[in-house]
Enzyme design. Structure first.
Site, PDB file in Angstrom:
ATOM      1  CG  MET A 156      75.759  -4.077   4.781  1.00 11.37           C
ATOM      2  SD  MET A 156      74.372  -5.201   4.472  1.00 11.37           S
ATOM      3  CE  MET A 156      74.737  -5.696   2.787  1.00 11.37           C
TER       4      MET A 156
ATOM      5  CD  GLU B 130      66.498  -0.174  -1.619  1.00 14.38           C
ATOM      6  OE1 GLU B 130      67.154   0.751  -1.105  1.00 14.38           O
ATOM      7  OE2 GLU B 130      66.909  -1.344  -1.662  1.00 14.38           O
TER       8      GLU B 130
ATOM      9  CG  ASP C 198      86.488  -1.843  10.835  1.00 20.03           C
ATOM     10  OD1 ASP C 198      85.604  -1.986   9.972  1.00 20.03           O
ATOM     11  OD2 ASP C 198      86.593  -0.830  11.540  1.00 20.03           O
TER      12      ASP C 198
ATOM     13  CB  SER D   1      70.325  -6.433  -2.162  1.00 17.44           C
ATOM     14  OG  SER D   1      69.110  -5.933  -1.646  1.00 17.44           O
TER      15      SER D   1
ATOM     16  CE  LYS E 169      72.581  -3.574  -3.599  1.00 20.10           C
ATOM     17  NZ  LYS E 169      72.674  -2.267  -2.999  1.00 20.10           N
TER      18      LYS E 169
ATOM     19  CG  ASN F  56      75.323   0.338  -2.567  1.00 22.35           C
ATOM     20  OD1 ASN F  56      75.072  -0.679  -3.181  1.00 22.35           O
ATOM     21  ND2 ASN F  56      74.693   0.680  -1.457  1.00 22.35           N
TER      22      ASN F  56
ATOM     23  N   GLY G 181      86.610  -4.201   6.499  1.00 26.21           N
ATOM     24  CA  GLY G 181      85.418  -3.420   6.804  1.00 26.21           C
ATOM     25  C   GLY G 181      84.406  -4.268   7.545  1.00 26.21           C
ATOM     26  CG  LEU G 182      85.257  -6.303  10.339  1.00 23.55           C
ATOM     27  CD1 LEU G 182      86.105  -6.721  11.525  1.00 23.55           C
ATOM     28  CD2 LEU G 182      84.677  -7.521   9.627  1.00 23.55           C
TER      29      LEU G 182
END
Length: 341
Positions: free
Chosen positions: A11, A198, A30, A121, A191, A95, A7-8
């Site tokens: 993040m 947040e 990816d 984060s 998280k 997440n 996964g690119l």
């Protein structure tokens, strides 16, 4: 050390850039071949066509980080694990719901594959600032990842030491910017609550700035009618507040000063009316999970709950209910709905 990254996106690619800058050897893949090539060109990482090729290129025992949206993390990780061996570590950095991480960890443990959940984060600024990392998993797996976590985290210099720790040569847990929170699922649990907080902080700033933005309402000519409550003492609300300037002054010495306020002030300086935004605020799920968890535990979470509901409202989820309110008001009192300005 070696680390694989599946996964690119924003993040994942920044994690790889920070790791390669820190001297680690990364293997990346990816579904978007162009994304793989871009990261390879920029960082010198080793690209792979898919998860199978990535695992085959790495030296056992492997450590592979999955950084994909929570909606697809399960299938992606389950597919990846088919190419791993006992002793390997697979990391979920998205997440994900903490209960899902706990369940996957139990399944993978049957094959002697370690599952580590890392709540991450820092957003798009993490590449330079470092990433705050909340880690869950077995100690032996987390300890193996310590060189990677040390590189990704901001380090102790990112914030003044808490006075209680300032005189000690020993670093307290969390001071370097990453924390082993406990067993599987605990990283995502921490998280999740982080994101719930947040939501509340963002909502508080947004509501406060909205009040400031309307503080000159008393200077406006308002039509008097039976459908609208009059503004009492309009002379009290004739303040032409420079909202971006307020954001700037609050950044300097105020108790509400924060990085979140810094970012908000920068946006307001570029676009004082925030006209580039429609005000439709999405949510990735963590706020909902925090509120549900608070209900399960019997913990009052009034602010966090209101912040989640406000996001629903921003997306028009309350429109039908609002129309129902207008209908009821008209039905019992003949109060005709006033057209929007």
């Amino acid at each position: 050390m070696e680390l694989g990254m599946v996964g690119l996106g924003r993040m994942g690619s920044n994690l790889v850039k920070r790791l390669t800058d820190g001297g680690h050897q990364c293997f990346v893949t990816d579904i978007n071949a162009d994304a793989v090539q871009n990261v390879v060109d920029e960082t010198g990482a080793t690209g792979a066509a898919d998860a199978a090729a990535l695992a085959a290129a790495m030296t056992a025992p492997r450590a592979i980080w999955v950084m994909v949206p929570a909606a697809v993390v399960g299938p992606v990780m389950d597919s990846l694990v088919e190419h791993l061996e006992p002793g390997d570590v697979v990391i979920d950095g998205g997440n994900s719901f903490h209960a899902d991480a706990l369940a996957r960890a139990a399944v993978y443990a049957e094959r002697d594959i370690h599952h580590v959940d890392i709540g991450t984060s820092g957003g798009v600024h993490g590449l330079k600032r470092g990433f705050c990392l909340m880690v869950g998993g077995a100690p032996e797996a987390v300890n193996r990842l310590a060189p990677v976590l040390d590189t990704l985290a901001p380090g102790i210099e990112a914030a003044p030491r808490t006075p209680a720790h300032a005189g000690s040569d020993h670093l307290a847990p969390g001071e370097v910017g990453w924390l082993h929170c406990g067993g599987p699922g605990s990283g995502h649990f921490v998280k999740m609550v982080h994101n719930g907080i947040e939501y509340g902080m963002m909502a508080a700033f947004a509501e406060g700035f909205s009040v400031l933005n309307e503080a000159n309402l008393g200077a406006e000519e308002r039509e008097a009618d039976a459908e609208t409550a009059p503004l009492r003492n309009p002379e009290m609300y004739r303040y032409d507040i420079n909202v971006p300037a307020v954001a700037e002054v609050w950044r300097r010495g105020s108790v509400v000063g924060s990085w979140l306020l810094d970012l908000t002030a920068d946006e307001m300086a570029d676009d004082p009316e925030l006209s580039a935004y429609a005000g439709r605020v999405s949510d990735s799920g963590a706020g909902r999970w925090t509120v549900k968890t608070a209900i399960d535990l019997g913990i009052p979470a009034n602010v966090l709950s209101a912040a989640v509901y406000q996001r629903f409202s921003s997306r028009g989820r309350g429109d039908y209910g609002n129309r129902a309110l207008s209908a009821m008001r008209n039905a019992f009192g003949g109060h005709r709905e006033k057209p929007a300005k």
